[in-house]
Design an enzyme around this catalytic site. Structure first.
Site, PDB file in Angstrom:
ATOM      1  N   CYS A 631       0.837  -1.202   0.000  1.00 56.04           N
ATOM      2  CA  CYS A 631       0.000   0.000   0.000  1.00 56.04           C
ATOM      3  C   CYS A 631       0.870   1.248   0.000  1.00 56.04           C
ATOM      4  O   CYS A 631       2.019   1.235   0.446  1.00 56.04           O
ATOM      5  CB  CYS A 631      -0.917  -0.011   1.217  1.00 56.04           C
ATOM      6  SG  CYS A 631      -2.103   1.358   1.266  1.00 56.04           S
ATOM      7  N   ASP A 633       0.435   3.736   1.864  1.00 50.40           N
ATOM      8  CA  ASP A 633       0.322   4.374   3.178  1.00 50.40           C
ATOM      9  C   ASP A 633       1.690   4.836   3.654  1.00 50.40           C
ATOM     10  O   ASP A 633       2.671   4.086   3.600  1.00 50.40           O
ATOM     11  CB  ASP A 633      -0.276   3.375   4.178  1.00 50.40           C
ATOM     12  CG  ASP A 633      -0.680   4.048   5.486  1.00 50.40           C
ATOM     13  OD1 ASP A 633       0.223   4.452   6.230  1.00 50.40           O
ATOM     14  OD2 ASP A 633      -1.895   4.158   5.748  1.00 50.40           O
ATOM     15  N   ARG A 635       2.903   5.295   6.495  1.00 44.59           N
ATOM     16  CA  ARG A 635       3.452   4.667   7.702  1.00 44.59           C
ATOM     17  C   ARG A 635       4.134   3.339   7.406  1.00 44.59           C
ATOM     18  O   ARG A 635       4.772   2.758   8.287  1.00 44.59           O
ATOM     19  CB  ARG A 635       2.324   4.440   8.725  1.00 44.59           C
ATOM     20  CG  ARG A 635       1.663   5.713   9.197  1.00 44.59           C
ATOM     21  CD  ARG A 635       0.357   5.420   9.906  1.00 44.59           C
ATOM     22  NE  ARG A 635      -0.625   4.828   8.992  1.00 44.59           N
ATOM     23  CZ  ARG A 635      -1.853   4.435   9.369  1.00 44.59           C
ATOM     24  NH1 ARG A 635      -2.210   4.563  10.632  1.00 44.59           N
ATOM     25  NH2 ARG A 635      -2.683   3.915   8.479  1.00 44.59           N
ATOM     26  N   HIS A 695      -1.875  -3.975   5.428  1.00 47.25           N
ATOM     27  CA  HIS A 695      -1.494  -3.431   6.735  1.00 47.25           C
ATOM     28  C   HIS A 695      -2.732  -3.014   7.504  1.00 47.25           C
ATOM     29  O   HIS A 695      -3.828  -2.858   6.945  1.00 47.25           O
ATOM     30  CB  HIS A 695      -0.560  -2.236   6.550  1.00 47.25           C
ATOM     31  CG  HIS A 695      -1.227  -1.042   5.941  1.00 47.25           C
ATOM     32  ND1 HIS A 695      -1.731   0.000   6.694  1.00 47.25           N
ATOM     33  CD2 HIS A 695      -1.484  -0.726   4.650  1.00 47.25           C
ATOM     34  CE1 HIS A 695      -2.266   0.906   5.889  1.00 47.25           C
ATOM     35  NE2 HIS A 695      -2.124   0.486   4.644  1.00 47.25           N
ATOM     36  N   CYS A 698      -5.917   0.325   7.110  1.00 45.99           N
ATOM     37  CA  CYS A 698      -5.779   0.754   5.713  1.00 45.99           C
ATOM     38  C   CYS A 698      -6.964   1.653   5.339  1.00 45.99           C
ATOM     39  O   CYS A 698      -8.143   1.255   5.440  1.00 45.99           O
ATOM     40  CB  CYS A 698      -5.732  -0.462   4.797  1.00 45.99           C
ATOM     41  SG  CYS A 698      -5.552  -0.042   3.050  1.00 45.99           S
TER      42      CYS A 698
END
Length: 838
Positions: A631, A633, A635, A695, A698
């Protein structure tokens, strides 16, 4: 995936490259360099060689005049330096010739021992250079403080200028710089105006020629200033002062060759060492400067899209090879009755700026000098000595670089610089270098012993500032001041120095331990105020990460940072603006500031550590073993959670780690980008495995759960529709729920995150290239789930990842897990009878 296991980035495993017979591919690798080719001359090299030749001839004659050596010796050394050092040297664009730095030394040797013994000393210095180059001592020569090196060259430049000023005034130079200063008033009182007039005209032309305005000035500026000034001064002298002293080139039949040296052995050995030292330092410093000039030129040309095609990048100098080549050139020059040779900054910079591309320009310049010495004797004898003396005087003045003075002053090394230049002028080159070394050592010891420690208090908060190096000498004062601080204090310790020995470290560590046990708040900062993180545990010190990730958020942290928010549902995106985000205004520039701060931190701390590895990867091309699809993302730091470095992972990131099924690409959705990356990784890079990683928390999965029938067809919705099969799979009664070993998902979002990984693996198997490699048994697929809040990785069990088992269970990866081994038997951590990996 142990953090301490050796990786394929280890030099011990990658030093040998695979053979062609193995069929190994190197995507993106540059073609191998051509070897064994002929000596080729480009048009740029030919043009540059002529430019350097026009500079070298008058400068070689002028240096011979300055040394009181036979004028033909200057031409001999220029030709040999260009041809021999050019062919053998480790710096292709460096031009060698008579050494300006050895002007004073050679003049003194000629006065003491005579010309023929001086030639023998030059041979000895060359042999010593060959020996040192063979012992790879070139880099050690650059370990001398730059203040000493620049001070030495500046002192030589001052001595050259003072000596040549006497010739410009129509007289003869004295034996030392101090004598030249003392005898200057007598020459000023009585001199023939012819020589000063020609000298002043030469200096004026040297200064003004590169600054001529307009198009005419630009056209004339292509002619080297040294050549133009000498030619014009020669023409004016022929008309205005026909009786002026001119160059006198003796017949080659009377050219003097070396003889066995006569004199005290210790004095001769000192002379050989001095010639070697100055010539080597001058050559090596010029080689480093040529590297910088060539790199700057390549950068400038690569940025100019309308300019000429940039030349091929020039490799960094091989300094040991360059030192050996200078030694061979000096030995040959001495045997042929020439001056000592070194790399010249003036000639070399002119060569680079003239567009030279290879060592052919350097060699050709030597050939032109040799032809001129044989065929242009009559023309050279028209040059006035005053013009050559003025040319060399300007060269000497230019050796006193104000840029170097500002640099050594900024680094608080001016005392060393001033002591060196004074010693060279007053006592000699070798003595000046020795004085500079003594002063440099004294300054270093003074700085090491001088440490200022201050304690200030404001509003109950203490600032302990340590300026300078913290050694055992500062421990008593440091311990006394720290002991005066109250218990449980709130303090900031600012360490403004580059060195801390063990005694000082233990003193600060003991105080820190005692204070924190009493509830104190202690923070350590550097010179810029940036926080210094406490050392990591020694239990995990067997390897280091690529970048200092811990405490990265402490640098330039914004006040009142808003909490992270999930990705909104598609129908809410059109209502979101920068003004709607708490704590952020439309004019907010924190992101750009943090980007610049992060880039600067990388260049300062990490780039020096990884530069060698990245250079190897750039030369070999990328050879990743895994395609990692995850992803976008922010983080999720893939290199951190997989303990991988550059070249290990071919990473594809998108919103929701989605893999569109084959045949879904169209002009409206542009979904072929993921399929193209998969095809490239599988067919071209030939990766060994593909991992789909989801993760926790999400935002894409949250958005899918909130999809409404009236959702507008935005780009985000068109992309998230590839996750609808995951949503249907989770809600279907025909599939068991994906789960983490030992527990069910905490909520619907986590359930969808796990199910989405399983569904995307099915999409992945539908791609032709993946299916072909799977059937051949040369590719593995893995499912992975990373819980951000727990910093815990989970792997999909073997049965589910290959589609042969009914369960879809993600197993926790333990710190000591071994790939392919049985996982932990704890029922809260793993599913019974499962195996991690394939």
């Amino acid at each position: 995936m142990s953090a301490c296991a050796p990786t394929r980035n280890d030099h011990s495993t990658c030093s040998s490259s695979p053979s062609r017979a193995s069929g190994f591919k190197r995507p993106h690798s540059p073609p191998p360099p051509l070897r064994g080719g002929r000596f080729r001359v480009s048009g740029a090299d030919l043009s540059a060689s002529i430019t350097v030749f026009l500079i070298a001839v008058p400068m070689s004659l002028g240096l011979a005049v300055a040394m009181d050596a036979p004028l033909a010796a200057g031409l001999v050394s220029a030709a040999i330096g260009g041809i021999v050092a050019g062919l053998l040297g480790g710096t292709p664009l460096q031009v060698s010739g008579p050494s300006a730095g050895l002007t004073v030394v050679t003049a003194e040797l000629i006065q003491i021992y005579g010309w023929r013994t001086t030639c023998a000393i030059t041979v000895g210095a060359g042999l010593l250079q060959i020996l040192l180059g063979s012992l790879r001592a070139a880099r050690s020569a650059l370990a001398v403080s730059p203040a000493i090196v620049h001070g030495t060259l500046a002192g030589i430049g001052v001595a050259i200028a003072l000596a040549q000023l006497h010739i410009v005034l129509g007289g003869a130079p004295q034996s030392s710089a101090l004598d030249n200063v003392l005898s200057l008033p007598s020459h000023l009182a009585q001199f023939d105006p012819a020589a000063p007039f020609i000298g002043a005209l030469t200096i004026l032309l040297l200064v003004a020629w590169p600054r001529l305005p307009g198009q005419l000035g630009a056209a004339l500026g292509r002619v080297p200033a040294a050549l133009a000034s000498v030619v014009i001064a020669t023409a004016v002298a022929a008309l205005a002062t026909p009786g002026i002293t001119r160059v006198d080139l003796p017949s080659w039949h009377s050219h003097a060759l070396p003889e066995l040296p006569h004199g005290p052995v210790a004095a001769l050995a000192t002379a050989v060492f001095t010639v070697m030292l100055v010539a080597s330092l001058e050559s090596l410093l010029a080689a480093v400067s040529v590297d910088k000039l060539a790199a700057d030129r390549s950068t400038a040309l690569s940025k100019d899209g309308n300019g000429p095609t940039p030349p091929a990048p020039v490799k960094r100098s091989h300094l040991d090879r360059e030192l050996r080549a200078q030694g061979v050139a000096n030995a040959v020059s001495g045997l042929a009755g020439g001056l000592a040779v070194s790399g010249g900054a003036v000639r070399s910079s002119a060569n680079v700026r003239a567009g030279a591309e290879s060592r052919a320009s350097t060699v050709l310049h030597g050939v032109w000098v040799l032809l001129a010495a044989l065929l242009l004797v009559t023309a050279l004898e028209l040059i006035p000595l005053a013009a050559l003396a003025a040319l060399v005087m300007v060269v000497g003045i230019q050796m006193v670089s104000f840029a170097h003075i500002r640099k050594v002053h900024r680094h608080r090394e001016f005392l060393v610089y001033g002591a060196t230049i004074s010693g060279v002028i007053a006592a000699g080159v070798l003595e000046g270098v020795a004085i500079g070394i003594v002063v440099a050592v004294a300054v270093a010891l003074h700085r090491l012993a001088r440490t200022r420690i201050t304690v200030t208090e404001q509003d109950g908060r203490y600032l302990v500032a340590a300026r300078g190096q913290l050694t055992f000498l500062a421990v008593p004062r440091l311990s006394r001041l720290l002991g005066r601080l109250p218990q449980g204090v709130h303090a900031v310790v600012e360490l403004d120095g580059s060195f801390m020995d063990h005694a000082a470290y233990e003193t600060i560590q003991d105080w820190y331990t005692a204070q924190t046990a009493l509830g104190a708040q202690i923070e350590f900062t550097g010179r810029s105020g940036g926080r210094i993180a406490e050392p990591a545990s020694t239990a995990h010190s067997c390897c280091r990460p690529w970048t200092p990730w811990r405490n990265h958020h402490c640098h330039d942290r914004l006040e009142d940072t808003p909490p992270a928010t999930p990705l909104p549902a598609p129908h809410d995106l059109s209502k979101t603006s920068s003004a709607a985000v708490p704590g952020r205004s439309p004019g907010h520039r924190g992101g750009a500031h943090r980007l610049l701060s992060g880039l600067s931190s990388f260049q300062r701390t990490t780039a020096p550590l990884v530069r060698e590895e990245l250079a190897r990867l750039a030369a070999e091309g990328q050879r990743p073993s895994q395609l990692f699809l995850t992803c976008a993302d922010s983080r999720l730091v893939t290199s951190m959670i997989t303990a991988s470095g550059p070249g290990d992972l071919f990473t594809v990131r998108n919103v929701g780690n989605l893999v569109p099924p084959p045949g879904t690409g169209d002009a409206a959705s542009n979904d072929d980008s993921v399929a193209a990356a998969i095809e490239y990784a599988v067919d071209v890079l030939e990766v060994e495995s593909i991992t789909v990683c989801g993760h926790s928390g999400c935002g894409a999965m949250q958005a899918l759960l909130g999809v409404a029938p009236e959702t507008p067809r935005t780009p985000l919705w068109r992309w998230l529709r590839h996750g609808l099969p995951s949503l249907e799979r989770m809600r279907s009664r025909h599939h068991s729920w994906a789960r983490i070993a030992g527990r069910l998902p905490t909520d619907a979002v986590e359930q969808l995150c796990l199910t989405n990984v399983v569904q995307q693996l099915e999409h992945l198997r539908g791609h032709e290239s993946v299916a072909r490699r799977l059937s051949a048994g040369t590719l593995q697929l893995h499912g992975m789930y990373f819980h951000v809040g727990e910093a815990q990785a989970y792997l999909l069990t073997e049965g589910a990842s290959t589609g042969t088992g009914p369960d879809e269970v993600f197993v926790r990866v333990a710190p000591g897990a071994v790939w392919g081994a049985e996982p932990d038997t704890d029922p809260l951590l793993t599913a019974p009878g499962t195996t991690v990996g394939t």
